[in-house]
Design an enzyme around this catalytic site. Sequence first.
Site, PDB file in Angstrom:
ATOM      1  N   GLU A   1       0.837  -1.204   0.000  1.00 40.27           N
ATOM      2  CA  GLU A   1       0.000   0.000   0.000  1.00 40.27           C
ATOM      3  C   GLU A   1       0.872   1.254   0.000  1.00 40.27           C
ATOM      4  OE1 GLU A   1      -2.841   0.032   3.227  1.00 40.27           O
ATOM      5  OE2 GLU A   1      -3.789   1.871   2.490  1.00 40.27           O
TER       6      GLU A   1
ATOM      7  N   ASN B   1     -12.150  -1.328  -1.024  1.00 41.71           N
ATOM      8  CA  ASN B   1     -11.443  -1.943   0.106  1.00 41.71           C
ATOM      9  C   ASN B   1     -12.150  -1.548   1.406  1.00 41.71           C
ATOM     10  OD1 ASN B   1      -8.869  -2.948   1.599  1.00 41.71           O
ATOM     11  ND2 ASN B   1      -9.147  -0.862   2.363  1.00 41.71           N
ATOM     12  N   GLU B   2     -12.376  -2.498   2.258  1.00 41.27           N
ATOM     13  CA  GLU B   2     -12.983  -2.229   3.570  1.00 41.27           C
ATOM     14  C   GLU B   2     -14.107  -1.197   3.447  1.00 41.27           C
ATOM     15  OE1 GLU B   2     -10.047  -1.630   6.704  1.00 41.27           O
ATOM     16  OE2 GLU B   2      -9.311  -3.666   6.433  1.00 41.27           O
TER      17      GLU B   2
ATOM     18  N   TYR C   1      -6.798  -9.317  10.996  1.00 34.56           N
ATOM     19  CA  TYR C   1      -5.493  -9.014  11.596  1.00 34.56           C
ATOM     20  C   TYR C   1      -5.376  -9.655  12.968  1.00 34.56           C
ATOM     21  CZ  TYR C   1      -4.222  -5.648   8.001  1.00 34.56           C
ATOM     22  OH  TYR C   1      -3.861  -5.067   6.799  1.00 34.56           O
TER      23      TYR C   1
ATOM     24  N   GLU D   1      -6.104  -9.368   3.564  1.00 36.97           N
ATOM     25  CA  GLU D   1      -5.151  -8.747   4.500  1.00 36.97           C
ATOM     26  C   GLU D   1      -5.128  -9.591   5.760  1.00 36.97           C
ATOM     27  OE1 GLU D   1      -5.724  -4.511   5.158  1.00 36.97           O
ATOM     28  OE2 GLU D   1      -6.257  -4.193   3.056  1.00 36.97           O
TER      29      GLU D   1
ATOM     30  N   GLN E   1       2.129  -6.209   5.338  1.00 41.37           N
ATOM     31  CA  GLN E   1       2.306  -5.833   3.958  1.00 41.37           C
ATOM     32  C   GLN E   1       3.706  -6.243   3.527  1.00 41.37           C
ATOM     33  OE1 GLN E   1       1.084  -1.835   2.988  1.00 41.37           O
ATOM     34  NE2 GLN E   1      -0.820  -1.990   4.142  1.00 41.37           N
TER      35      GLN E   1
HETATM   36  O1  AHR Z   1      -2.881  -2.600   6.168  1.00 43.87           O
HETATM   37  C1  AHR Z   1      -3.179  -1.411   6.831  1.00 43.87           C
HETATM   38  C2  AHR Z   1      -4.653  -1.060   6.739  1.00 43.87           C
HETATM   39  O2  AHR Z   1      -5.404  -2.033   7.384  1.00 43.87           O
HETATM   40  C3  AHR Z   1      -5.231  -1.033   5.350  1.00 43.87           C
HETATM   41  O3  AHR Z   1      -5.036   0.174   4.726  1.00 43.87           O
HETATM   42  C4  AHR Z   1      -6.688  -1.286   5.595  1.00 43.87           C
HETATM   43  O4  AHR Z   1      -7.296  -1.969   4.528  1.00 43.87           O
HETATM   44  C5  AHR Z   1      -6.701  -2.083   6.872  1.00 43.87           C
HETATM   45  O5  AHR Z   1      -7.567  -1.545   7.804  1.00 43.87           O
END
Ligand code: AHR
Length: 521
Positions: free
Chosen positions: A55, A202-203, A270, A321, A372
């Site tokens: 990103e 995205n999101e 995450y 992600e 990432q």
């Molecule tokens: O990876 C960091 C952030 O995490 C990304 O920009 C977003 O998609 C997620 O919340």
Amino acid sequence: MTLTRRGLIQTAAASLTSLLPRSVFSQGAGNRKAVIHADQEIGIIRPELHSHFAEHLGSCVYGGIWVGKNSPVPNINGIRRAAVDHLKELGVPVLRWPGGCFADDYHWRDGIGPAVKRPKSVNTNWGGYTEDNGFGTHEFVEFCRLIGAEPYFAANVGSGSPQEMRDWMEYCNQPSGSSLAEERAANGSPEPFKVRYWGVGNELWGCGGNFTAQRTAEEYRHFATFARAFGGLRPYLVGCGPNGNNVQWTRGFMDTLAGYRMDGYSMHFYSNGNLPPLEYTPEAMYTQLNSFPRVEQAIVQQRNLLDGYDPNRRIGLFLDEWGVWDRMSADDEKRNGRLWQQESMRSAVAAGLGLNIFNRQADKLYMCNIAQMVNVLQAVLITDGPGGRNCVRTTSYYSFMLFKPHRAKTSVRTETDAASASPPNQLPDLSLSASRQGGDVVVTLVNPRHNADMQVDCEVRGVTPRQGRAEILHDPDINAYNSFDNPNRVIIRPHPVAVENGRFRVALPAMSVATVTLQIA
Ligand code: AHR
């Protein structure tokens, strides 16, 4: 219940000790038993399960991948040469770009044409730094080609339009005969880029627009209507799935989608931690690693929900992600950019837990992208500050390396007598997955305990292993890492394995990831 009942071990959270006949697993302190059912296939481990995400955030792109053509850092047309070399060796099946939250703020036309004429904007998502658009579509595609990755674009839904996405597709994929194709040629690429994967926002439940699931599905239908095939390439469209295992989101989205064409569906998950990367205590580590059984549960439940709408599994489930997200150190962020995170032996174990899950759930997953690629979150490479000369392979890089032999092989069922300790450590003390192809069986084992070495005695059923070799990534210190001064502290080393009578035995020290490759008779 019997040993062979499918699905028992697939939920890693479940300890099987109580379910297994004593003759199969007699436990000793620090010893674990395992069974590889080499003849019970789960599915092909798509190489795409080892994909990445980059990103415009902190120093992932600027100062990480991209150093600029006039940089003193060795580069290929502005792209950091050391990153290219390391990533080529690792093999990156697919690379997702340009975000993340940045994607729904990004207008692709800002990133094409002569660099000096590109507009400057402000990256409002990630610290308000100036985005000079020096790294745009052409630079990204060149980077993908250099490392052998297939590009995956995340298109702007939140502040973009269906036409903007459709035009980006035409610009990239139409060979000739249109103004956009001619513009691409004039910008240096007569050949189309052939970009197949397209994320539709995205999101969208958060930074991408704060939409409801229903509105997201409606936006998807609208954008997808204008996502045309150019140059004979039909775009593979990925809809925005949930944050974690949000089942209401998926129900709301899929009900509204009402069978409209969608190729992929993307969830994000995450593993948050509450300490700075190199200051973990065992307790904080277990709190973070305990999320992995929930990742596995989320994959199983989300796939199950999708199956209700899509019984033939035409829609691919993406984990777009994933990875460890530690508490950021203010100093590190100031020096190196937002979300700059060093990787430790703990992170390598986390990568091993995740990749073992993807193997075990290979029949349910289409693509997974670690967040990432460089400098940000669970990066496989780090550099020391924007434009820094050093480029170090992190502990996570080596974990990914240990899983490379699984790619394109068939995942097979495994069982262990792994035990969970009492809270706060609910993680089974041994994580395992295996795959098979031709004359090889590959087994990856992870010991996530900070204080317990173990011996694993593994029976291989369905085939007879003749000989084997093993490699290990290990450091007893959960905070051990590869620094700029000591870049080879945690690297892959050869490891002994004993193969006899249809089984193998391997020592698995505390905090280790090991891969055993067996040749079968
Ligand atoms: O990876 C960091 C952030 O995490 C990304 O920009 C977003 O998609 C997620 O919340």
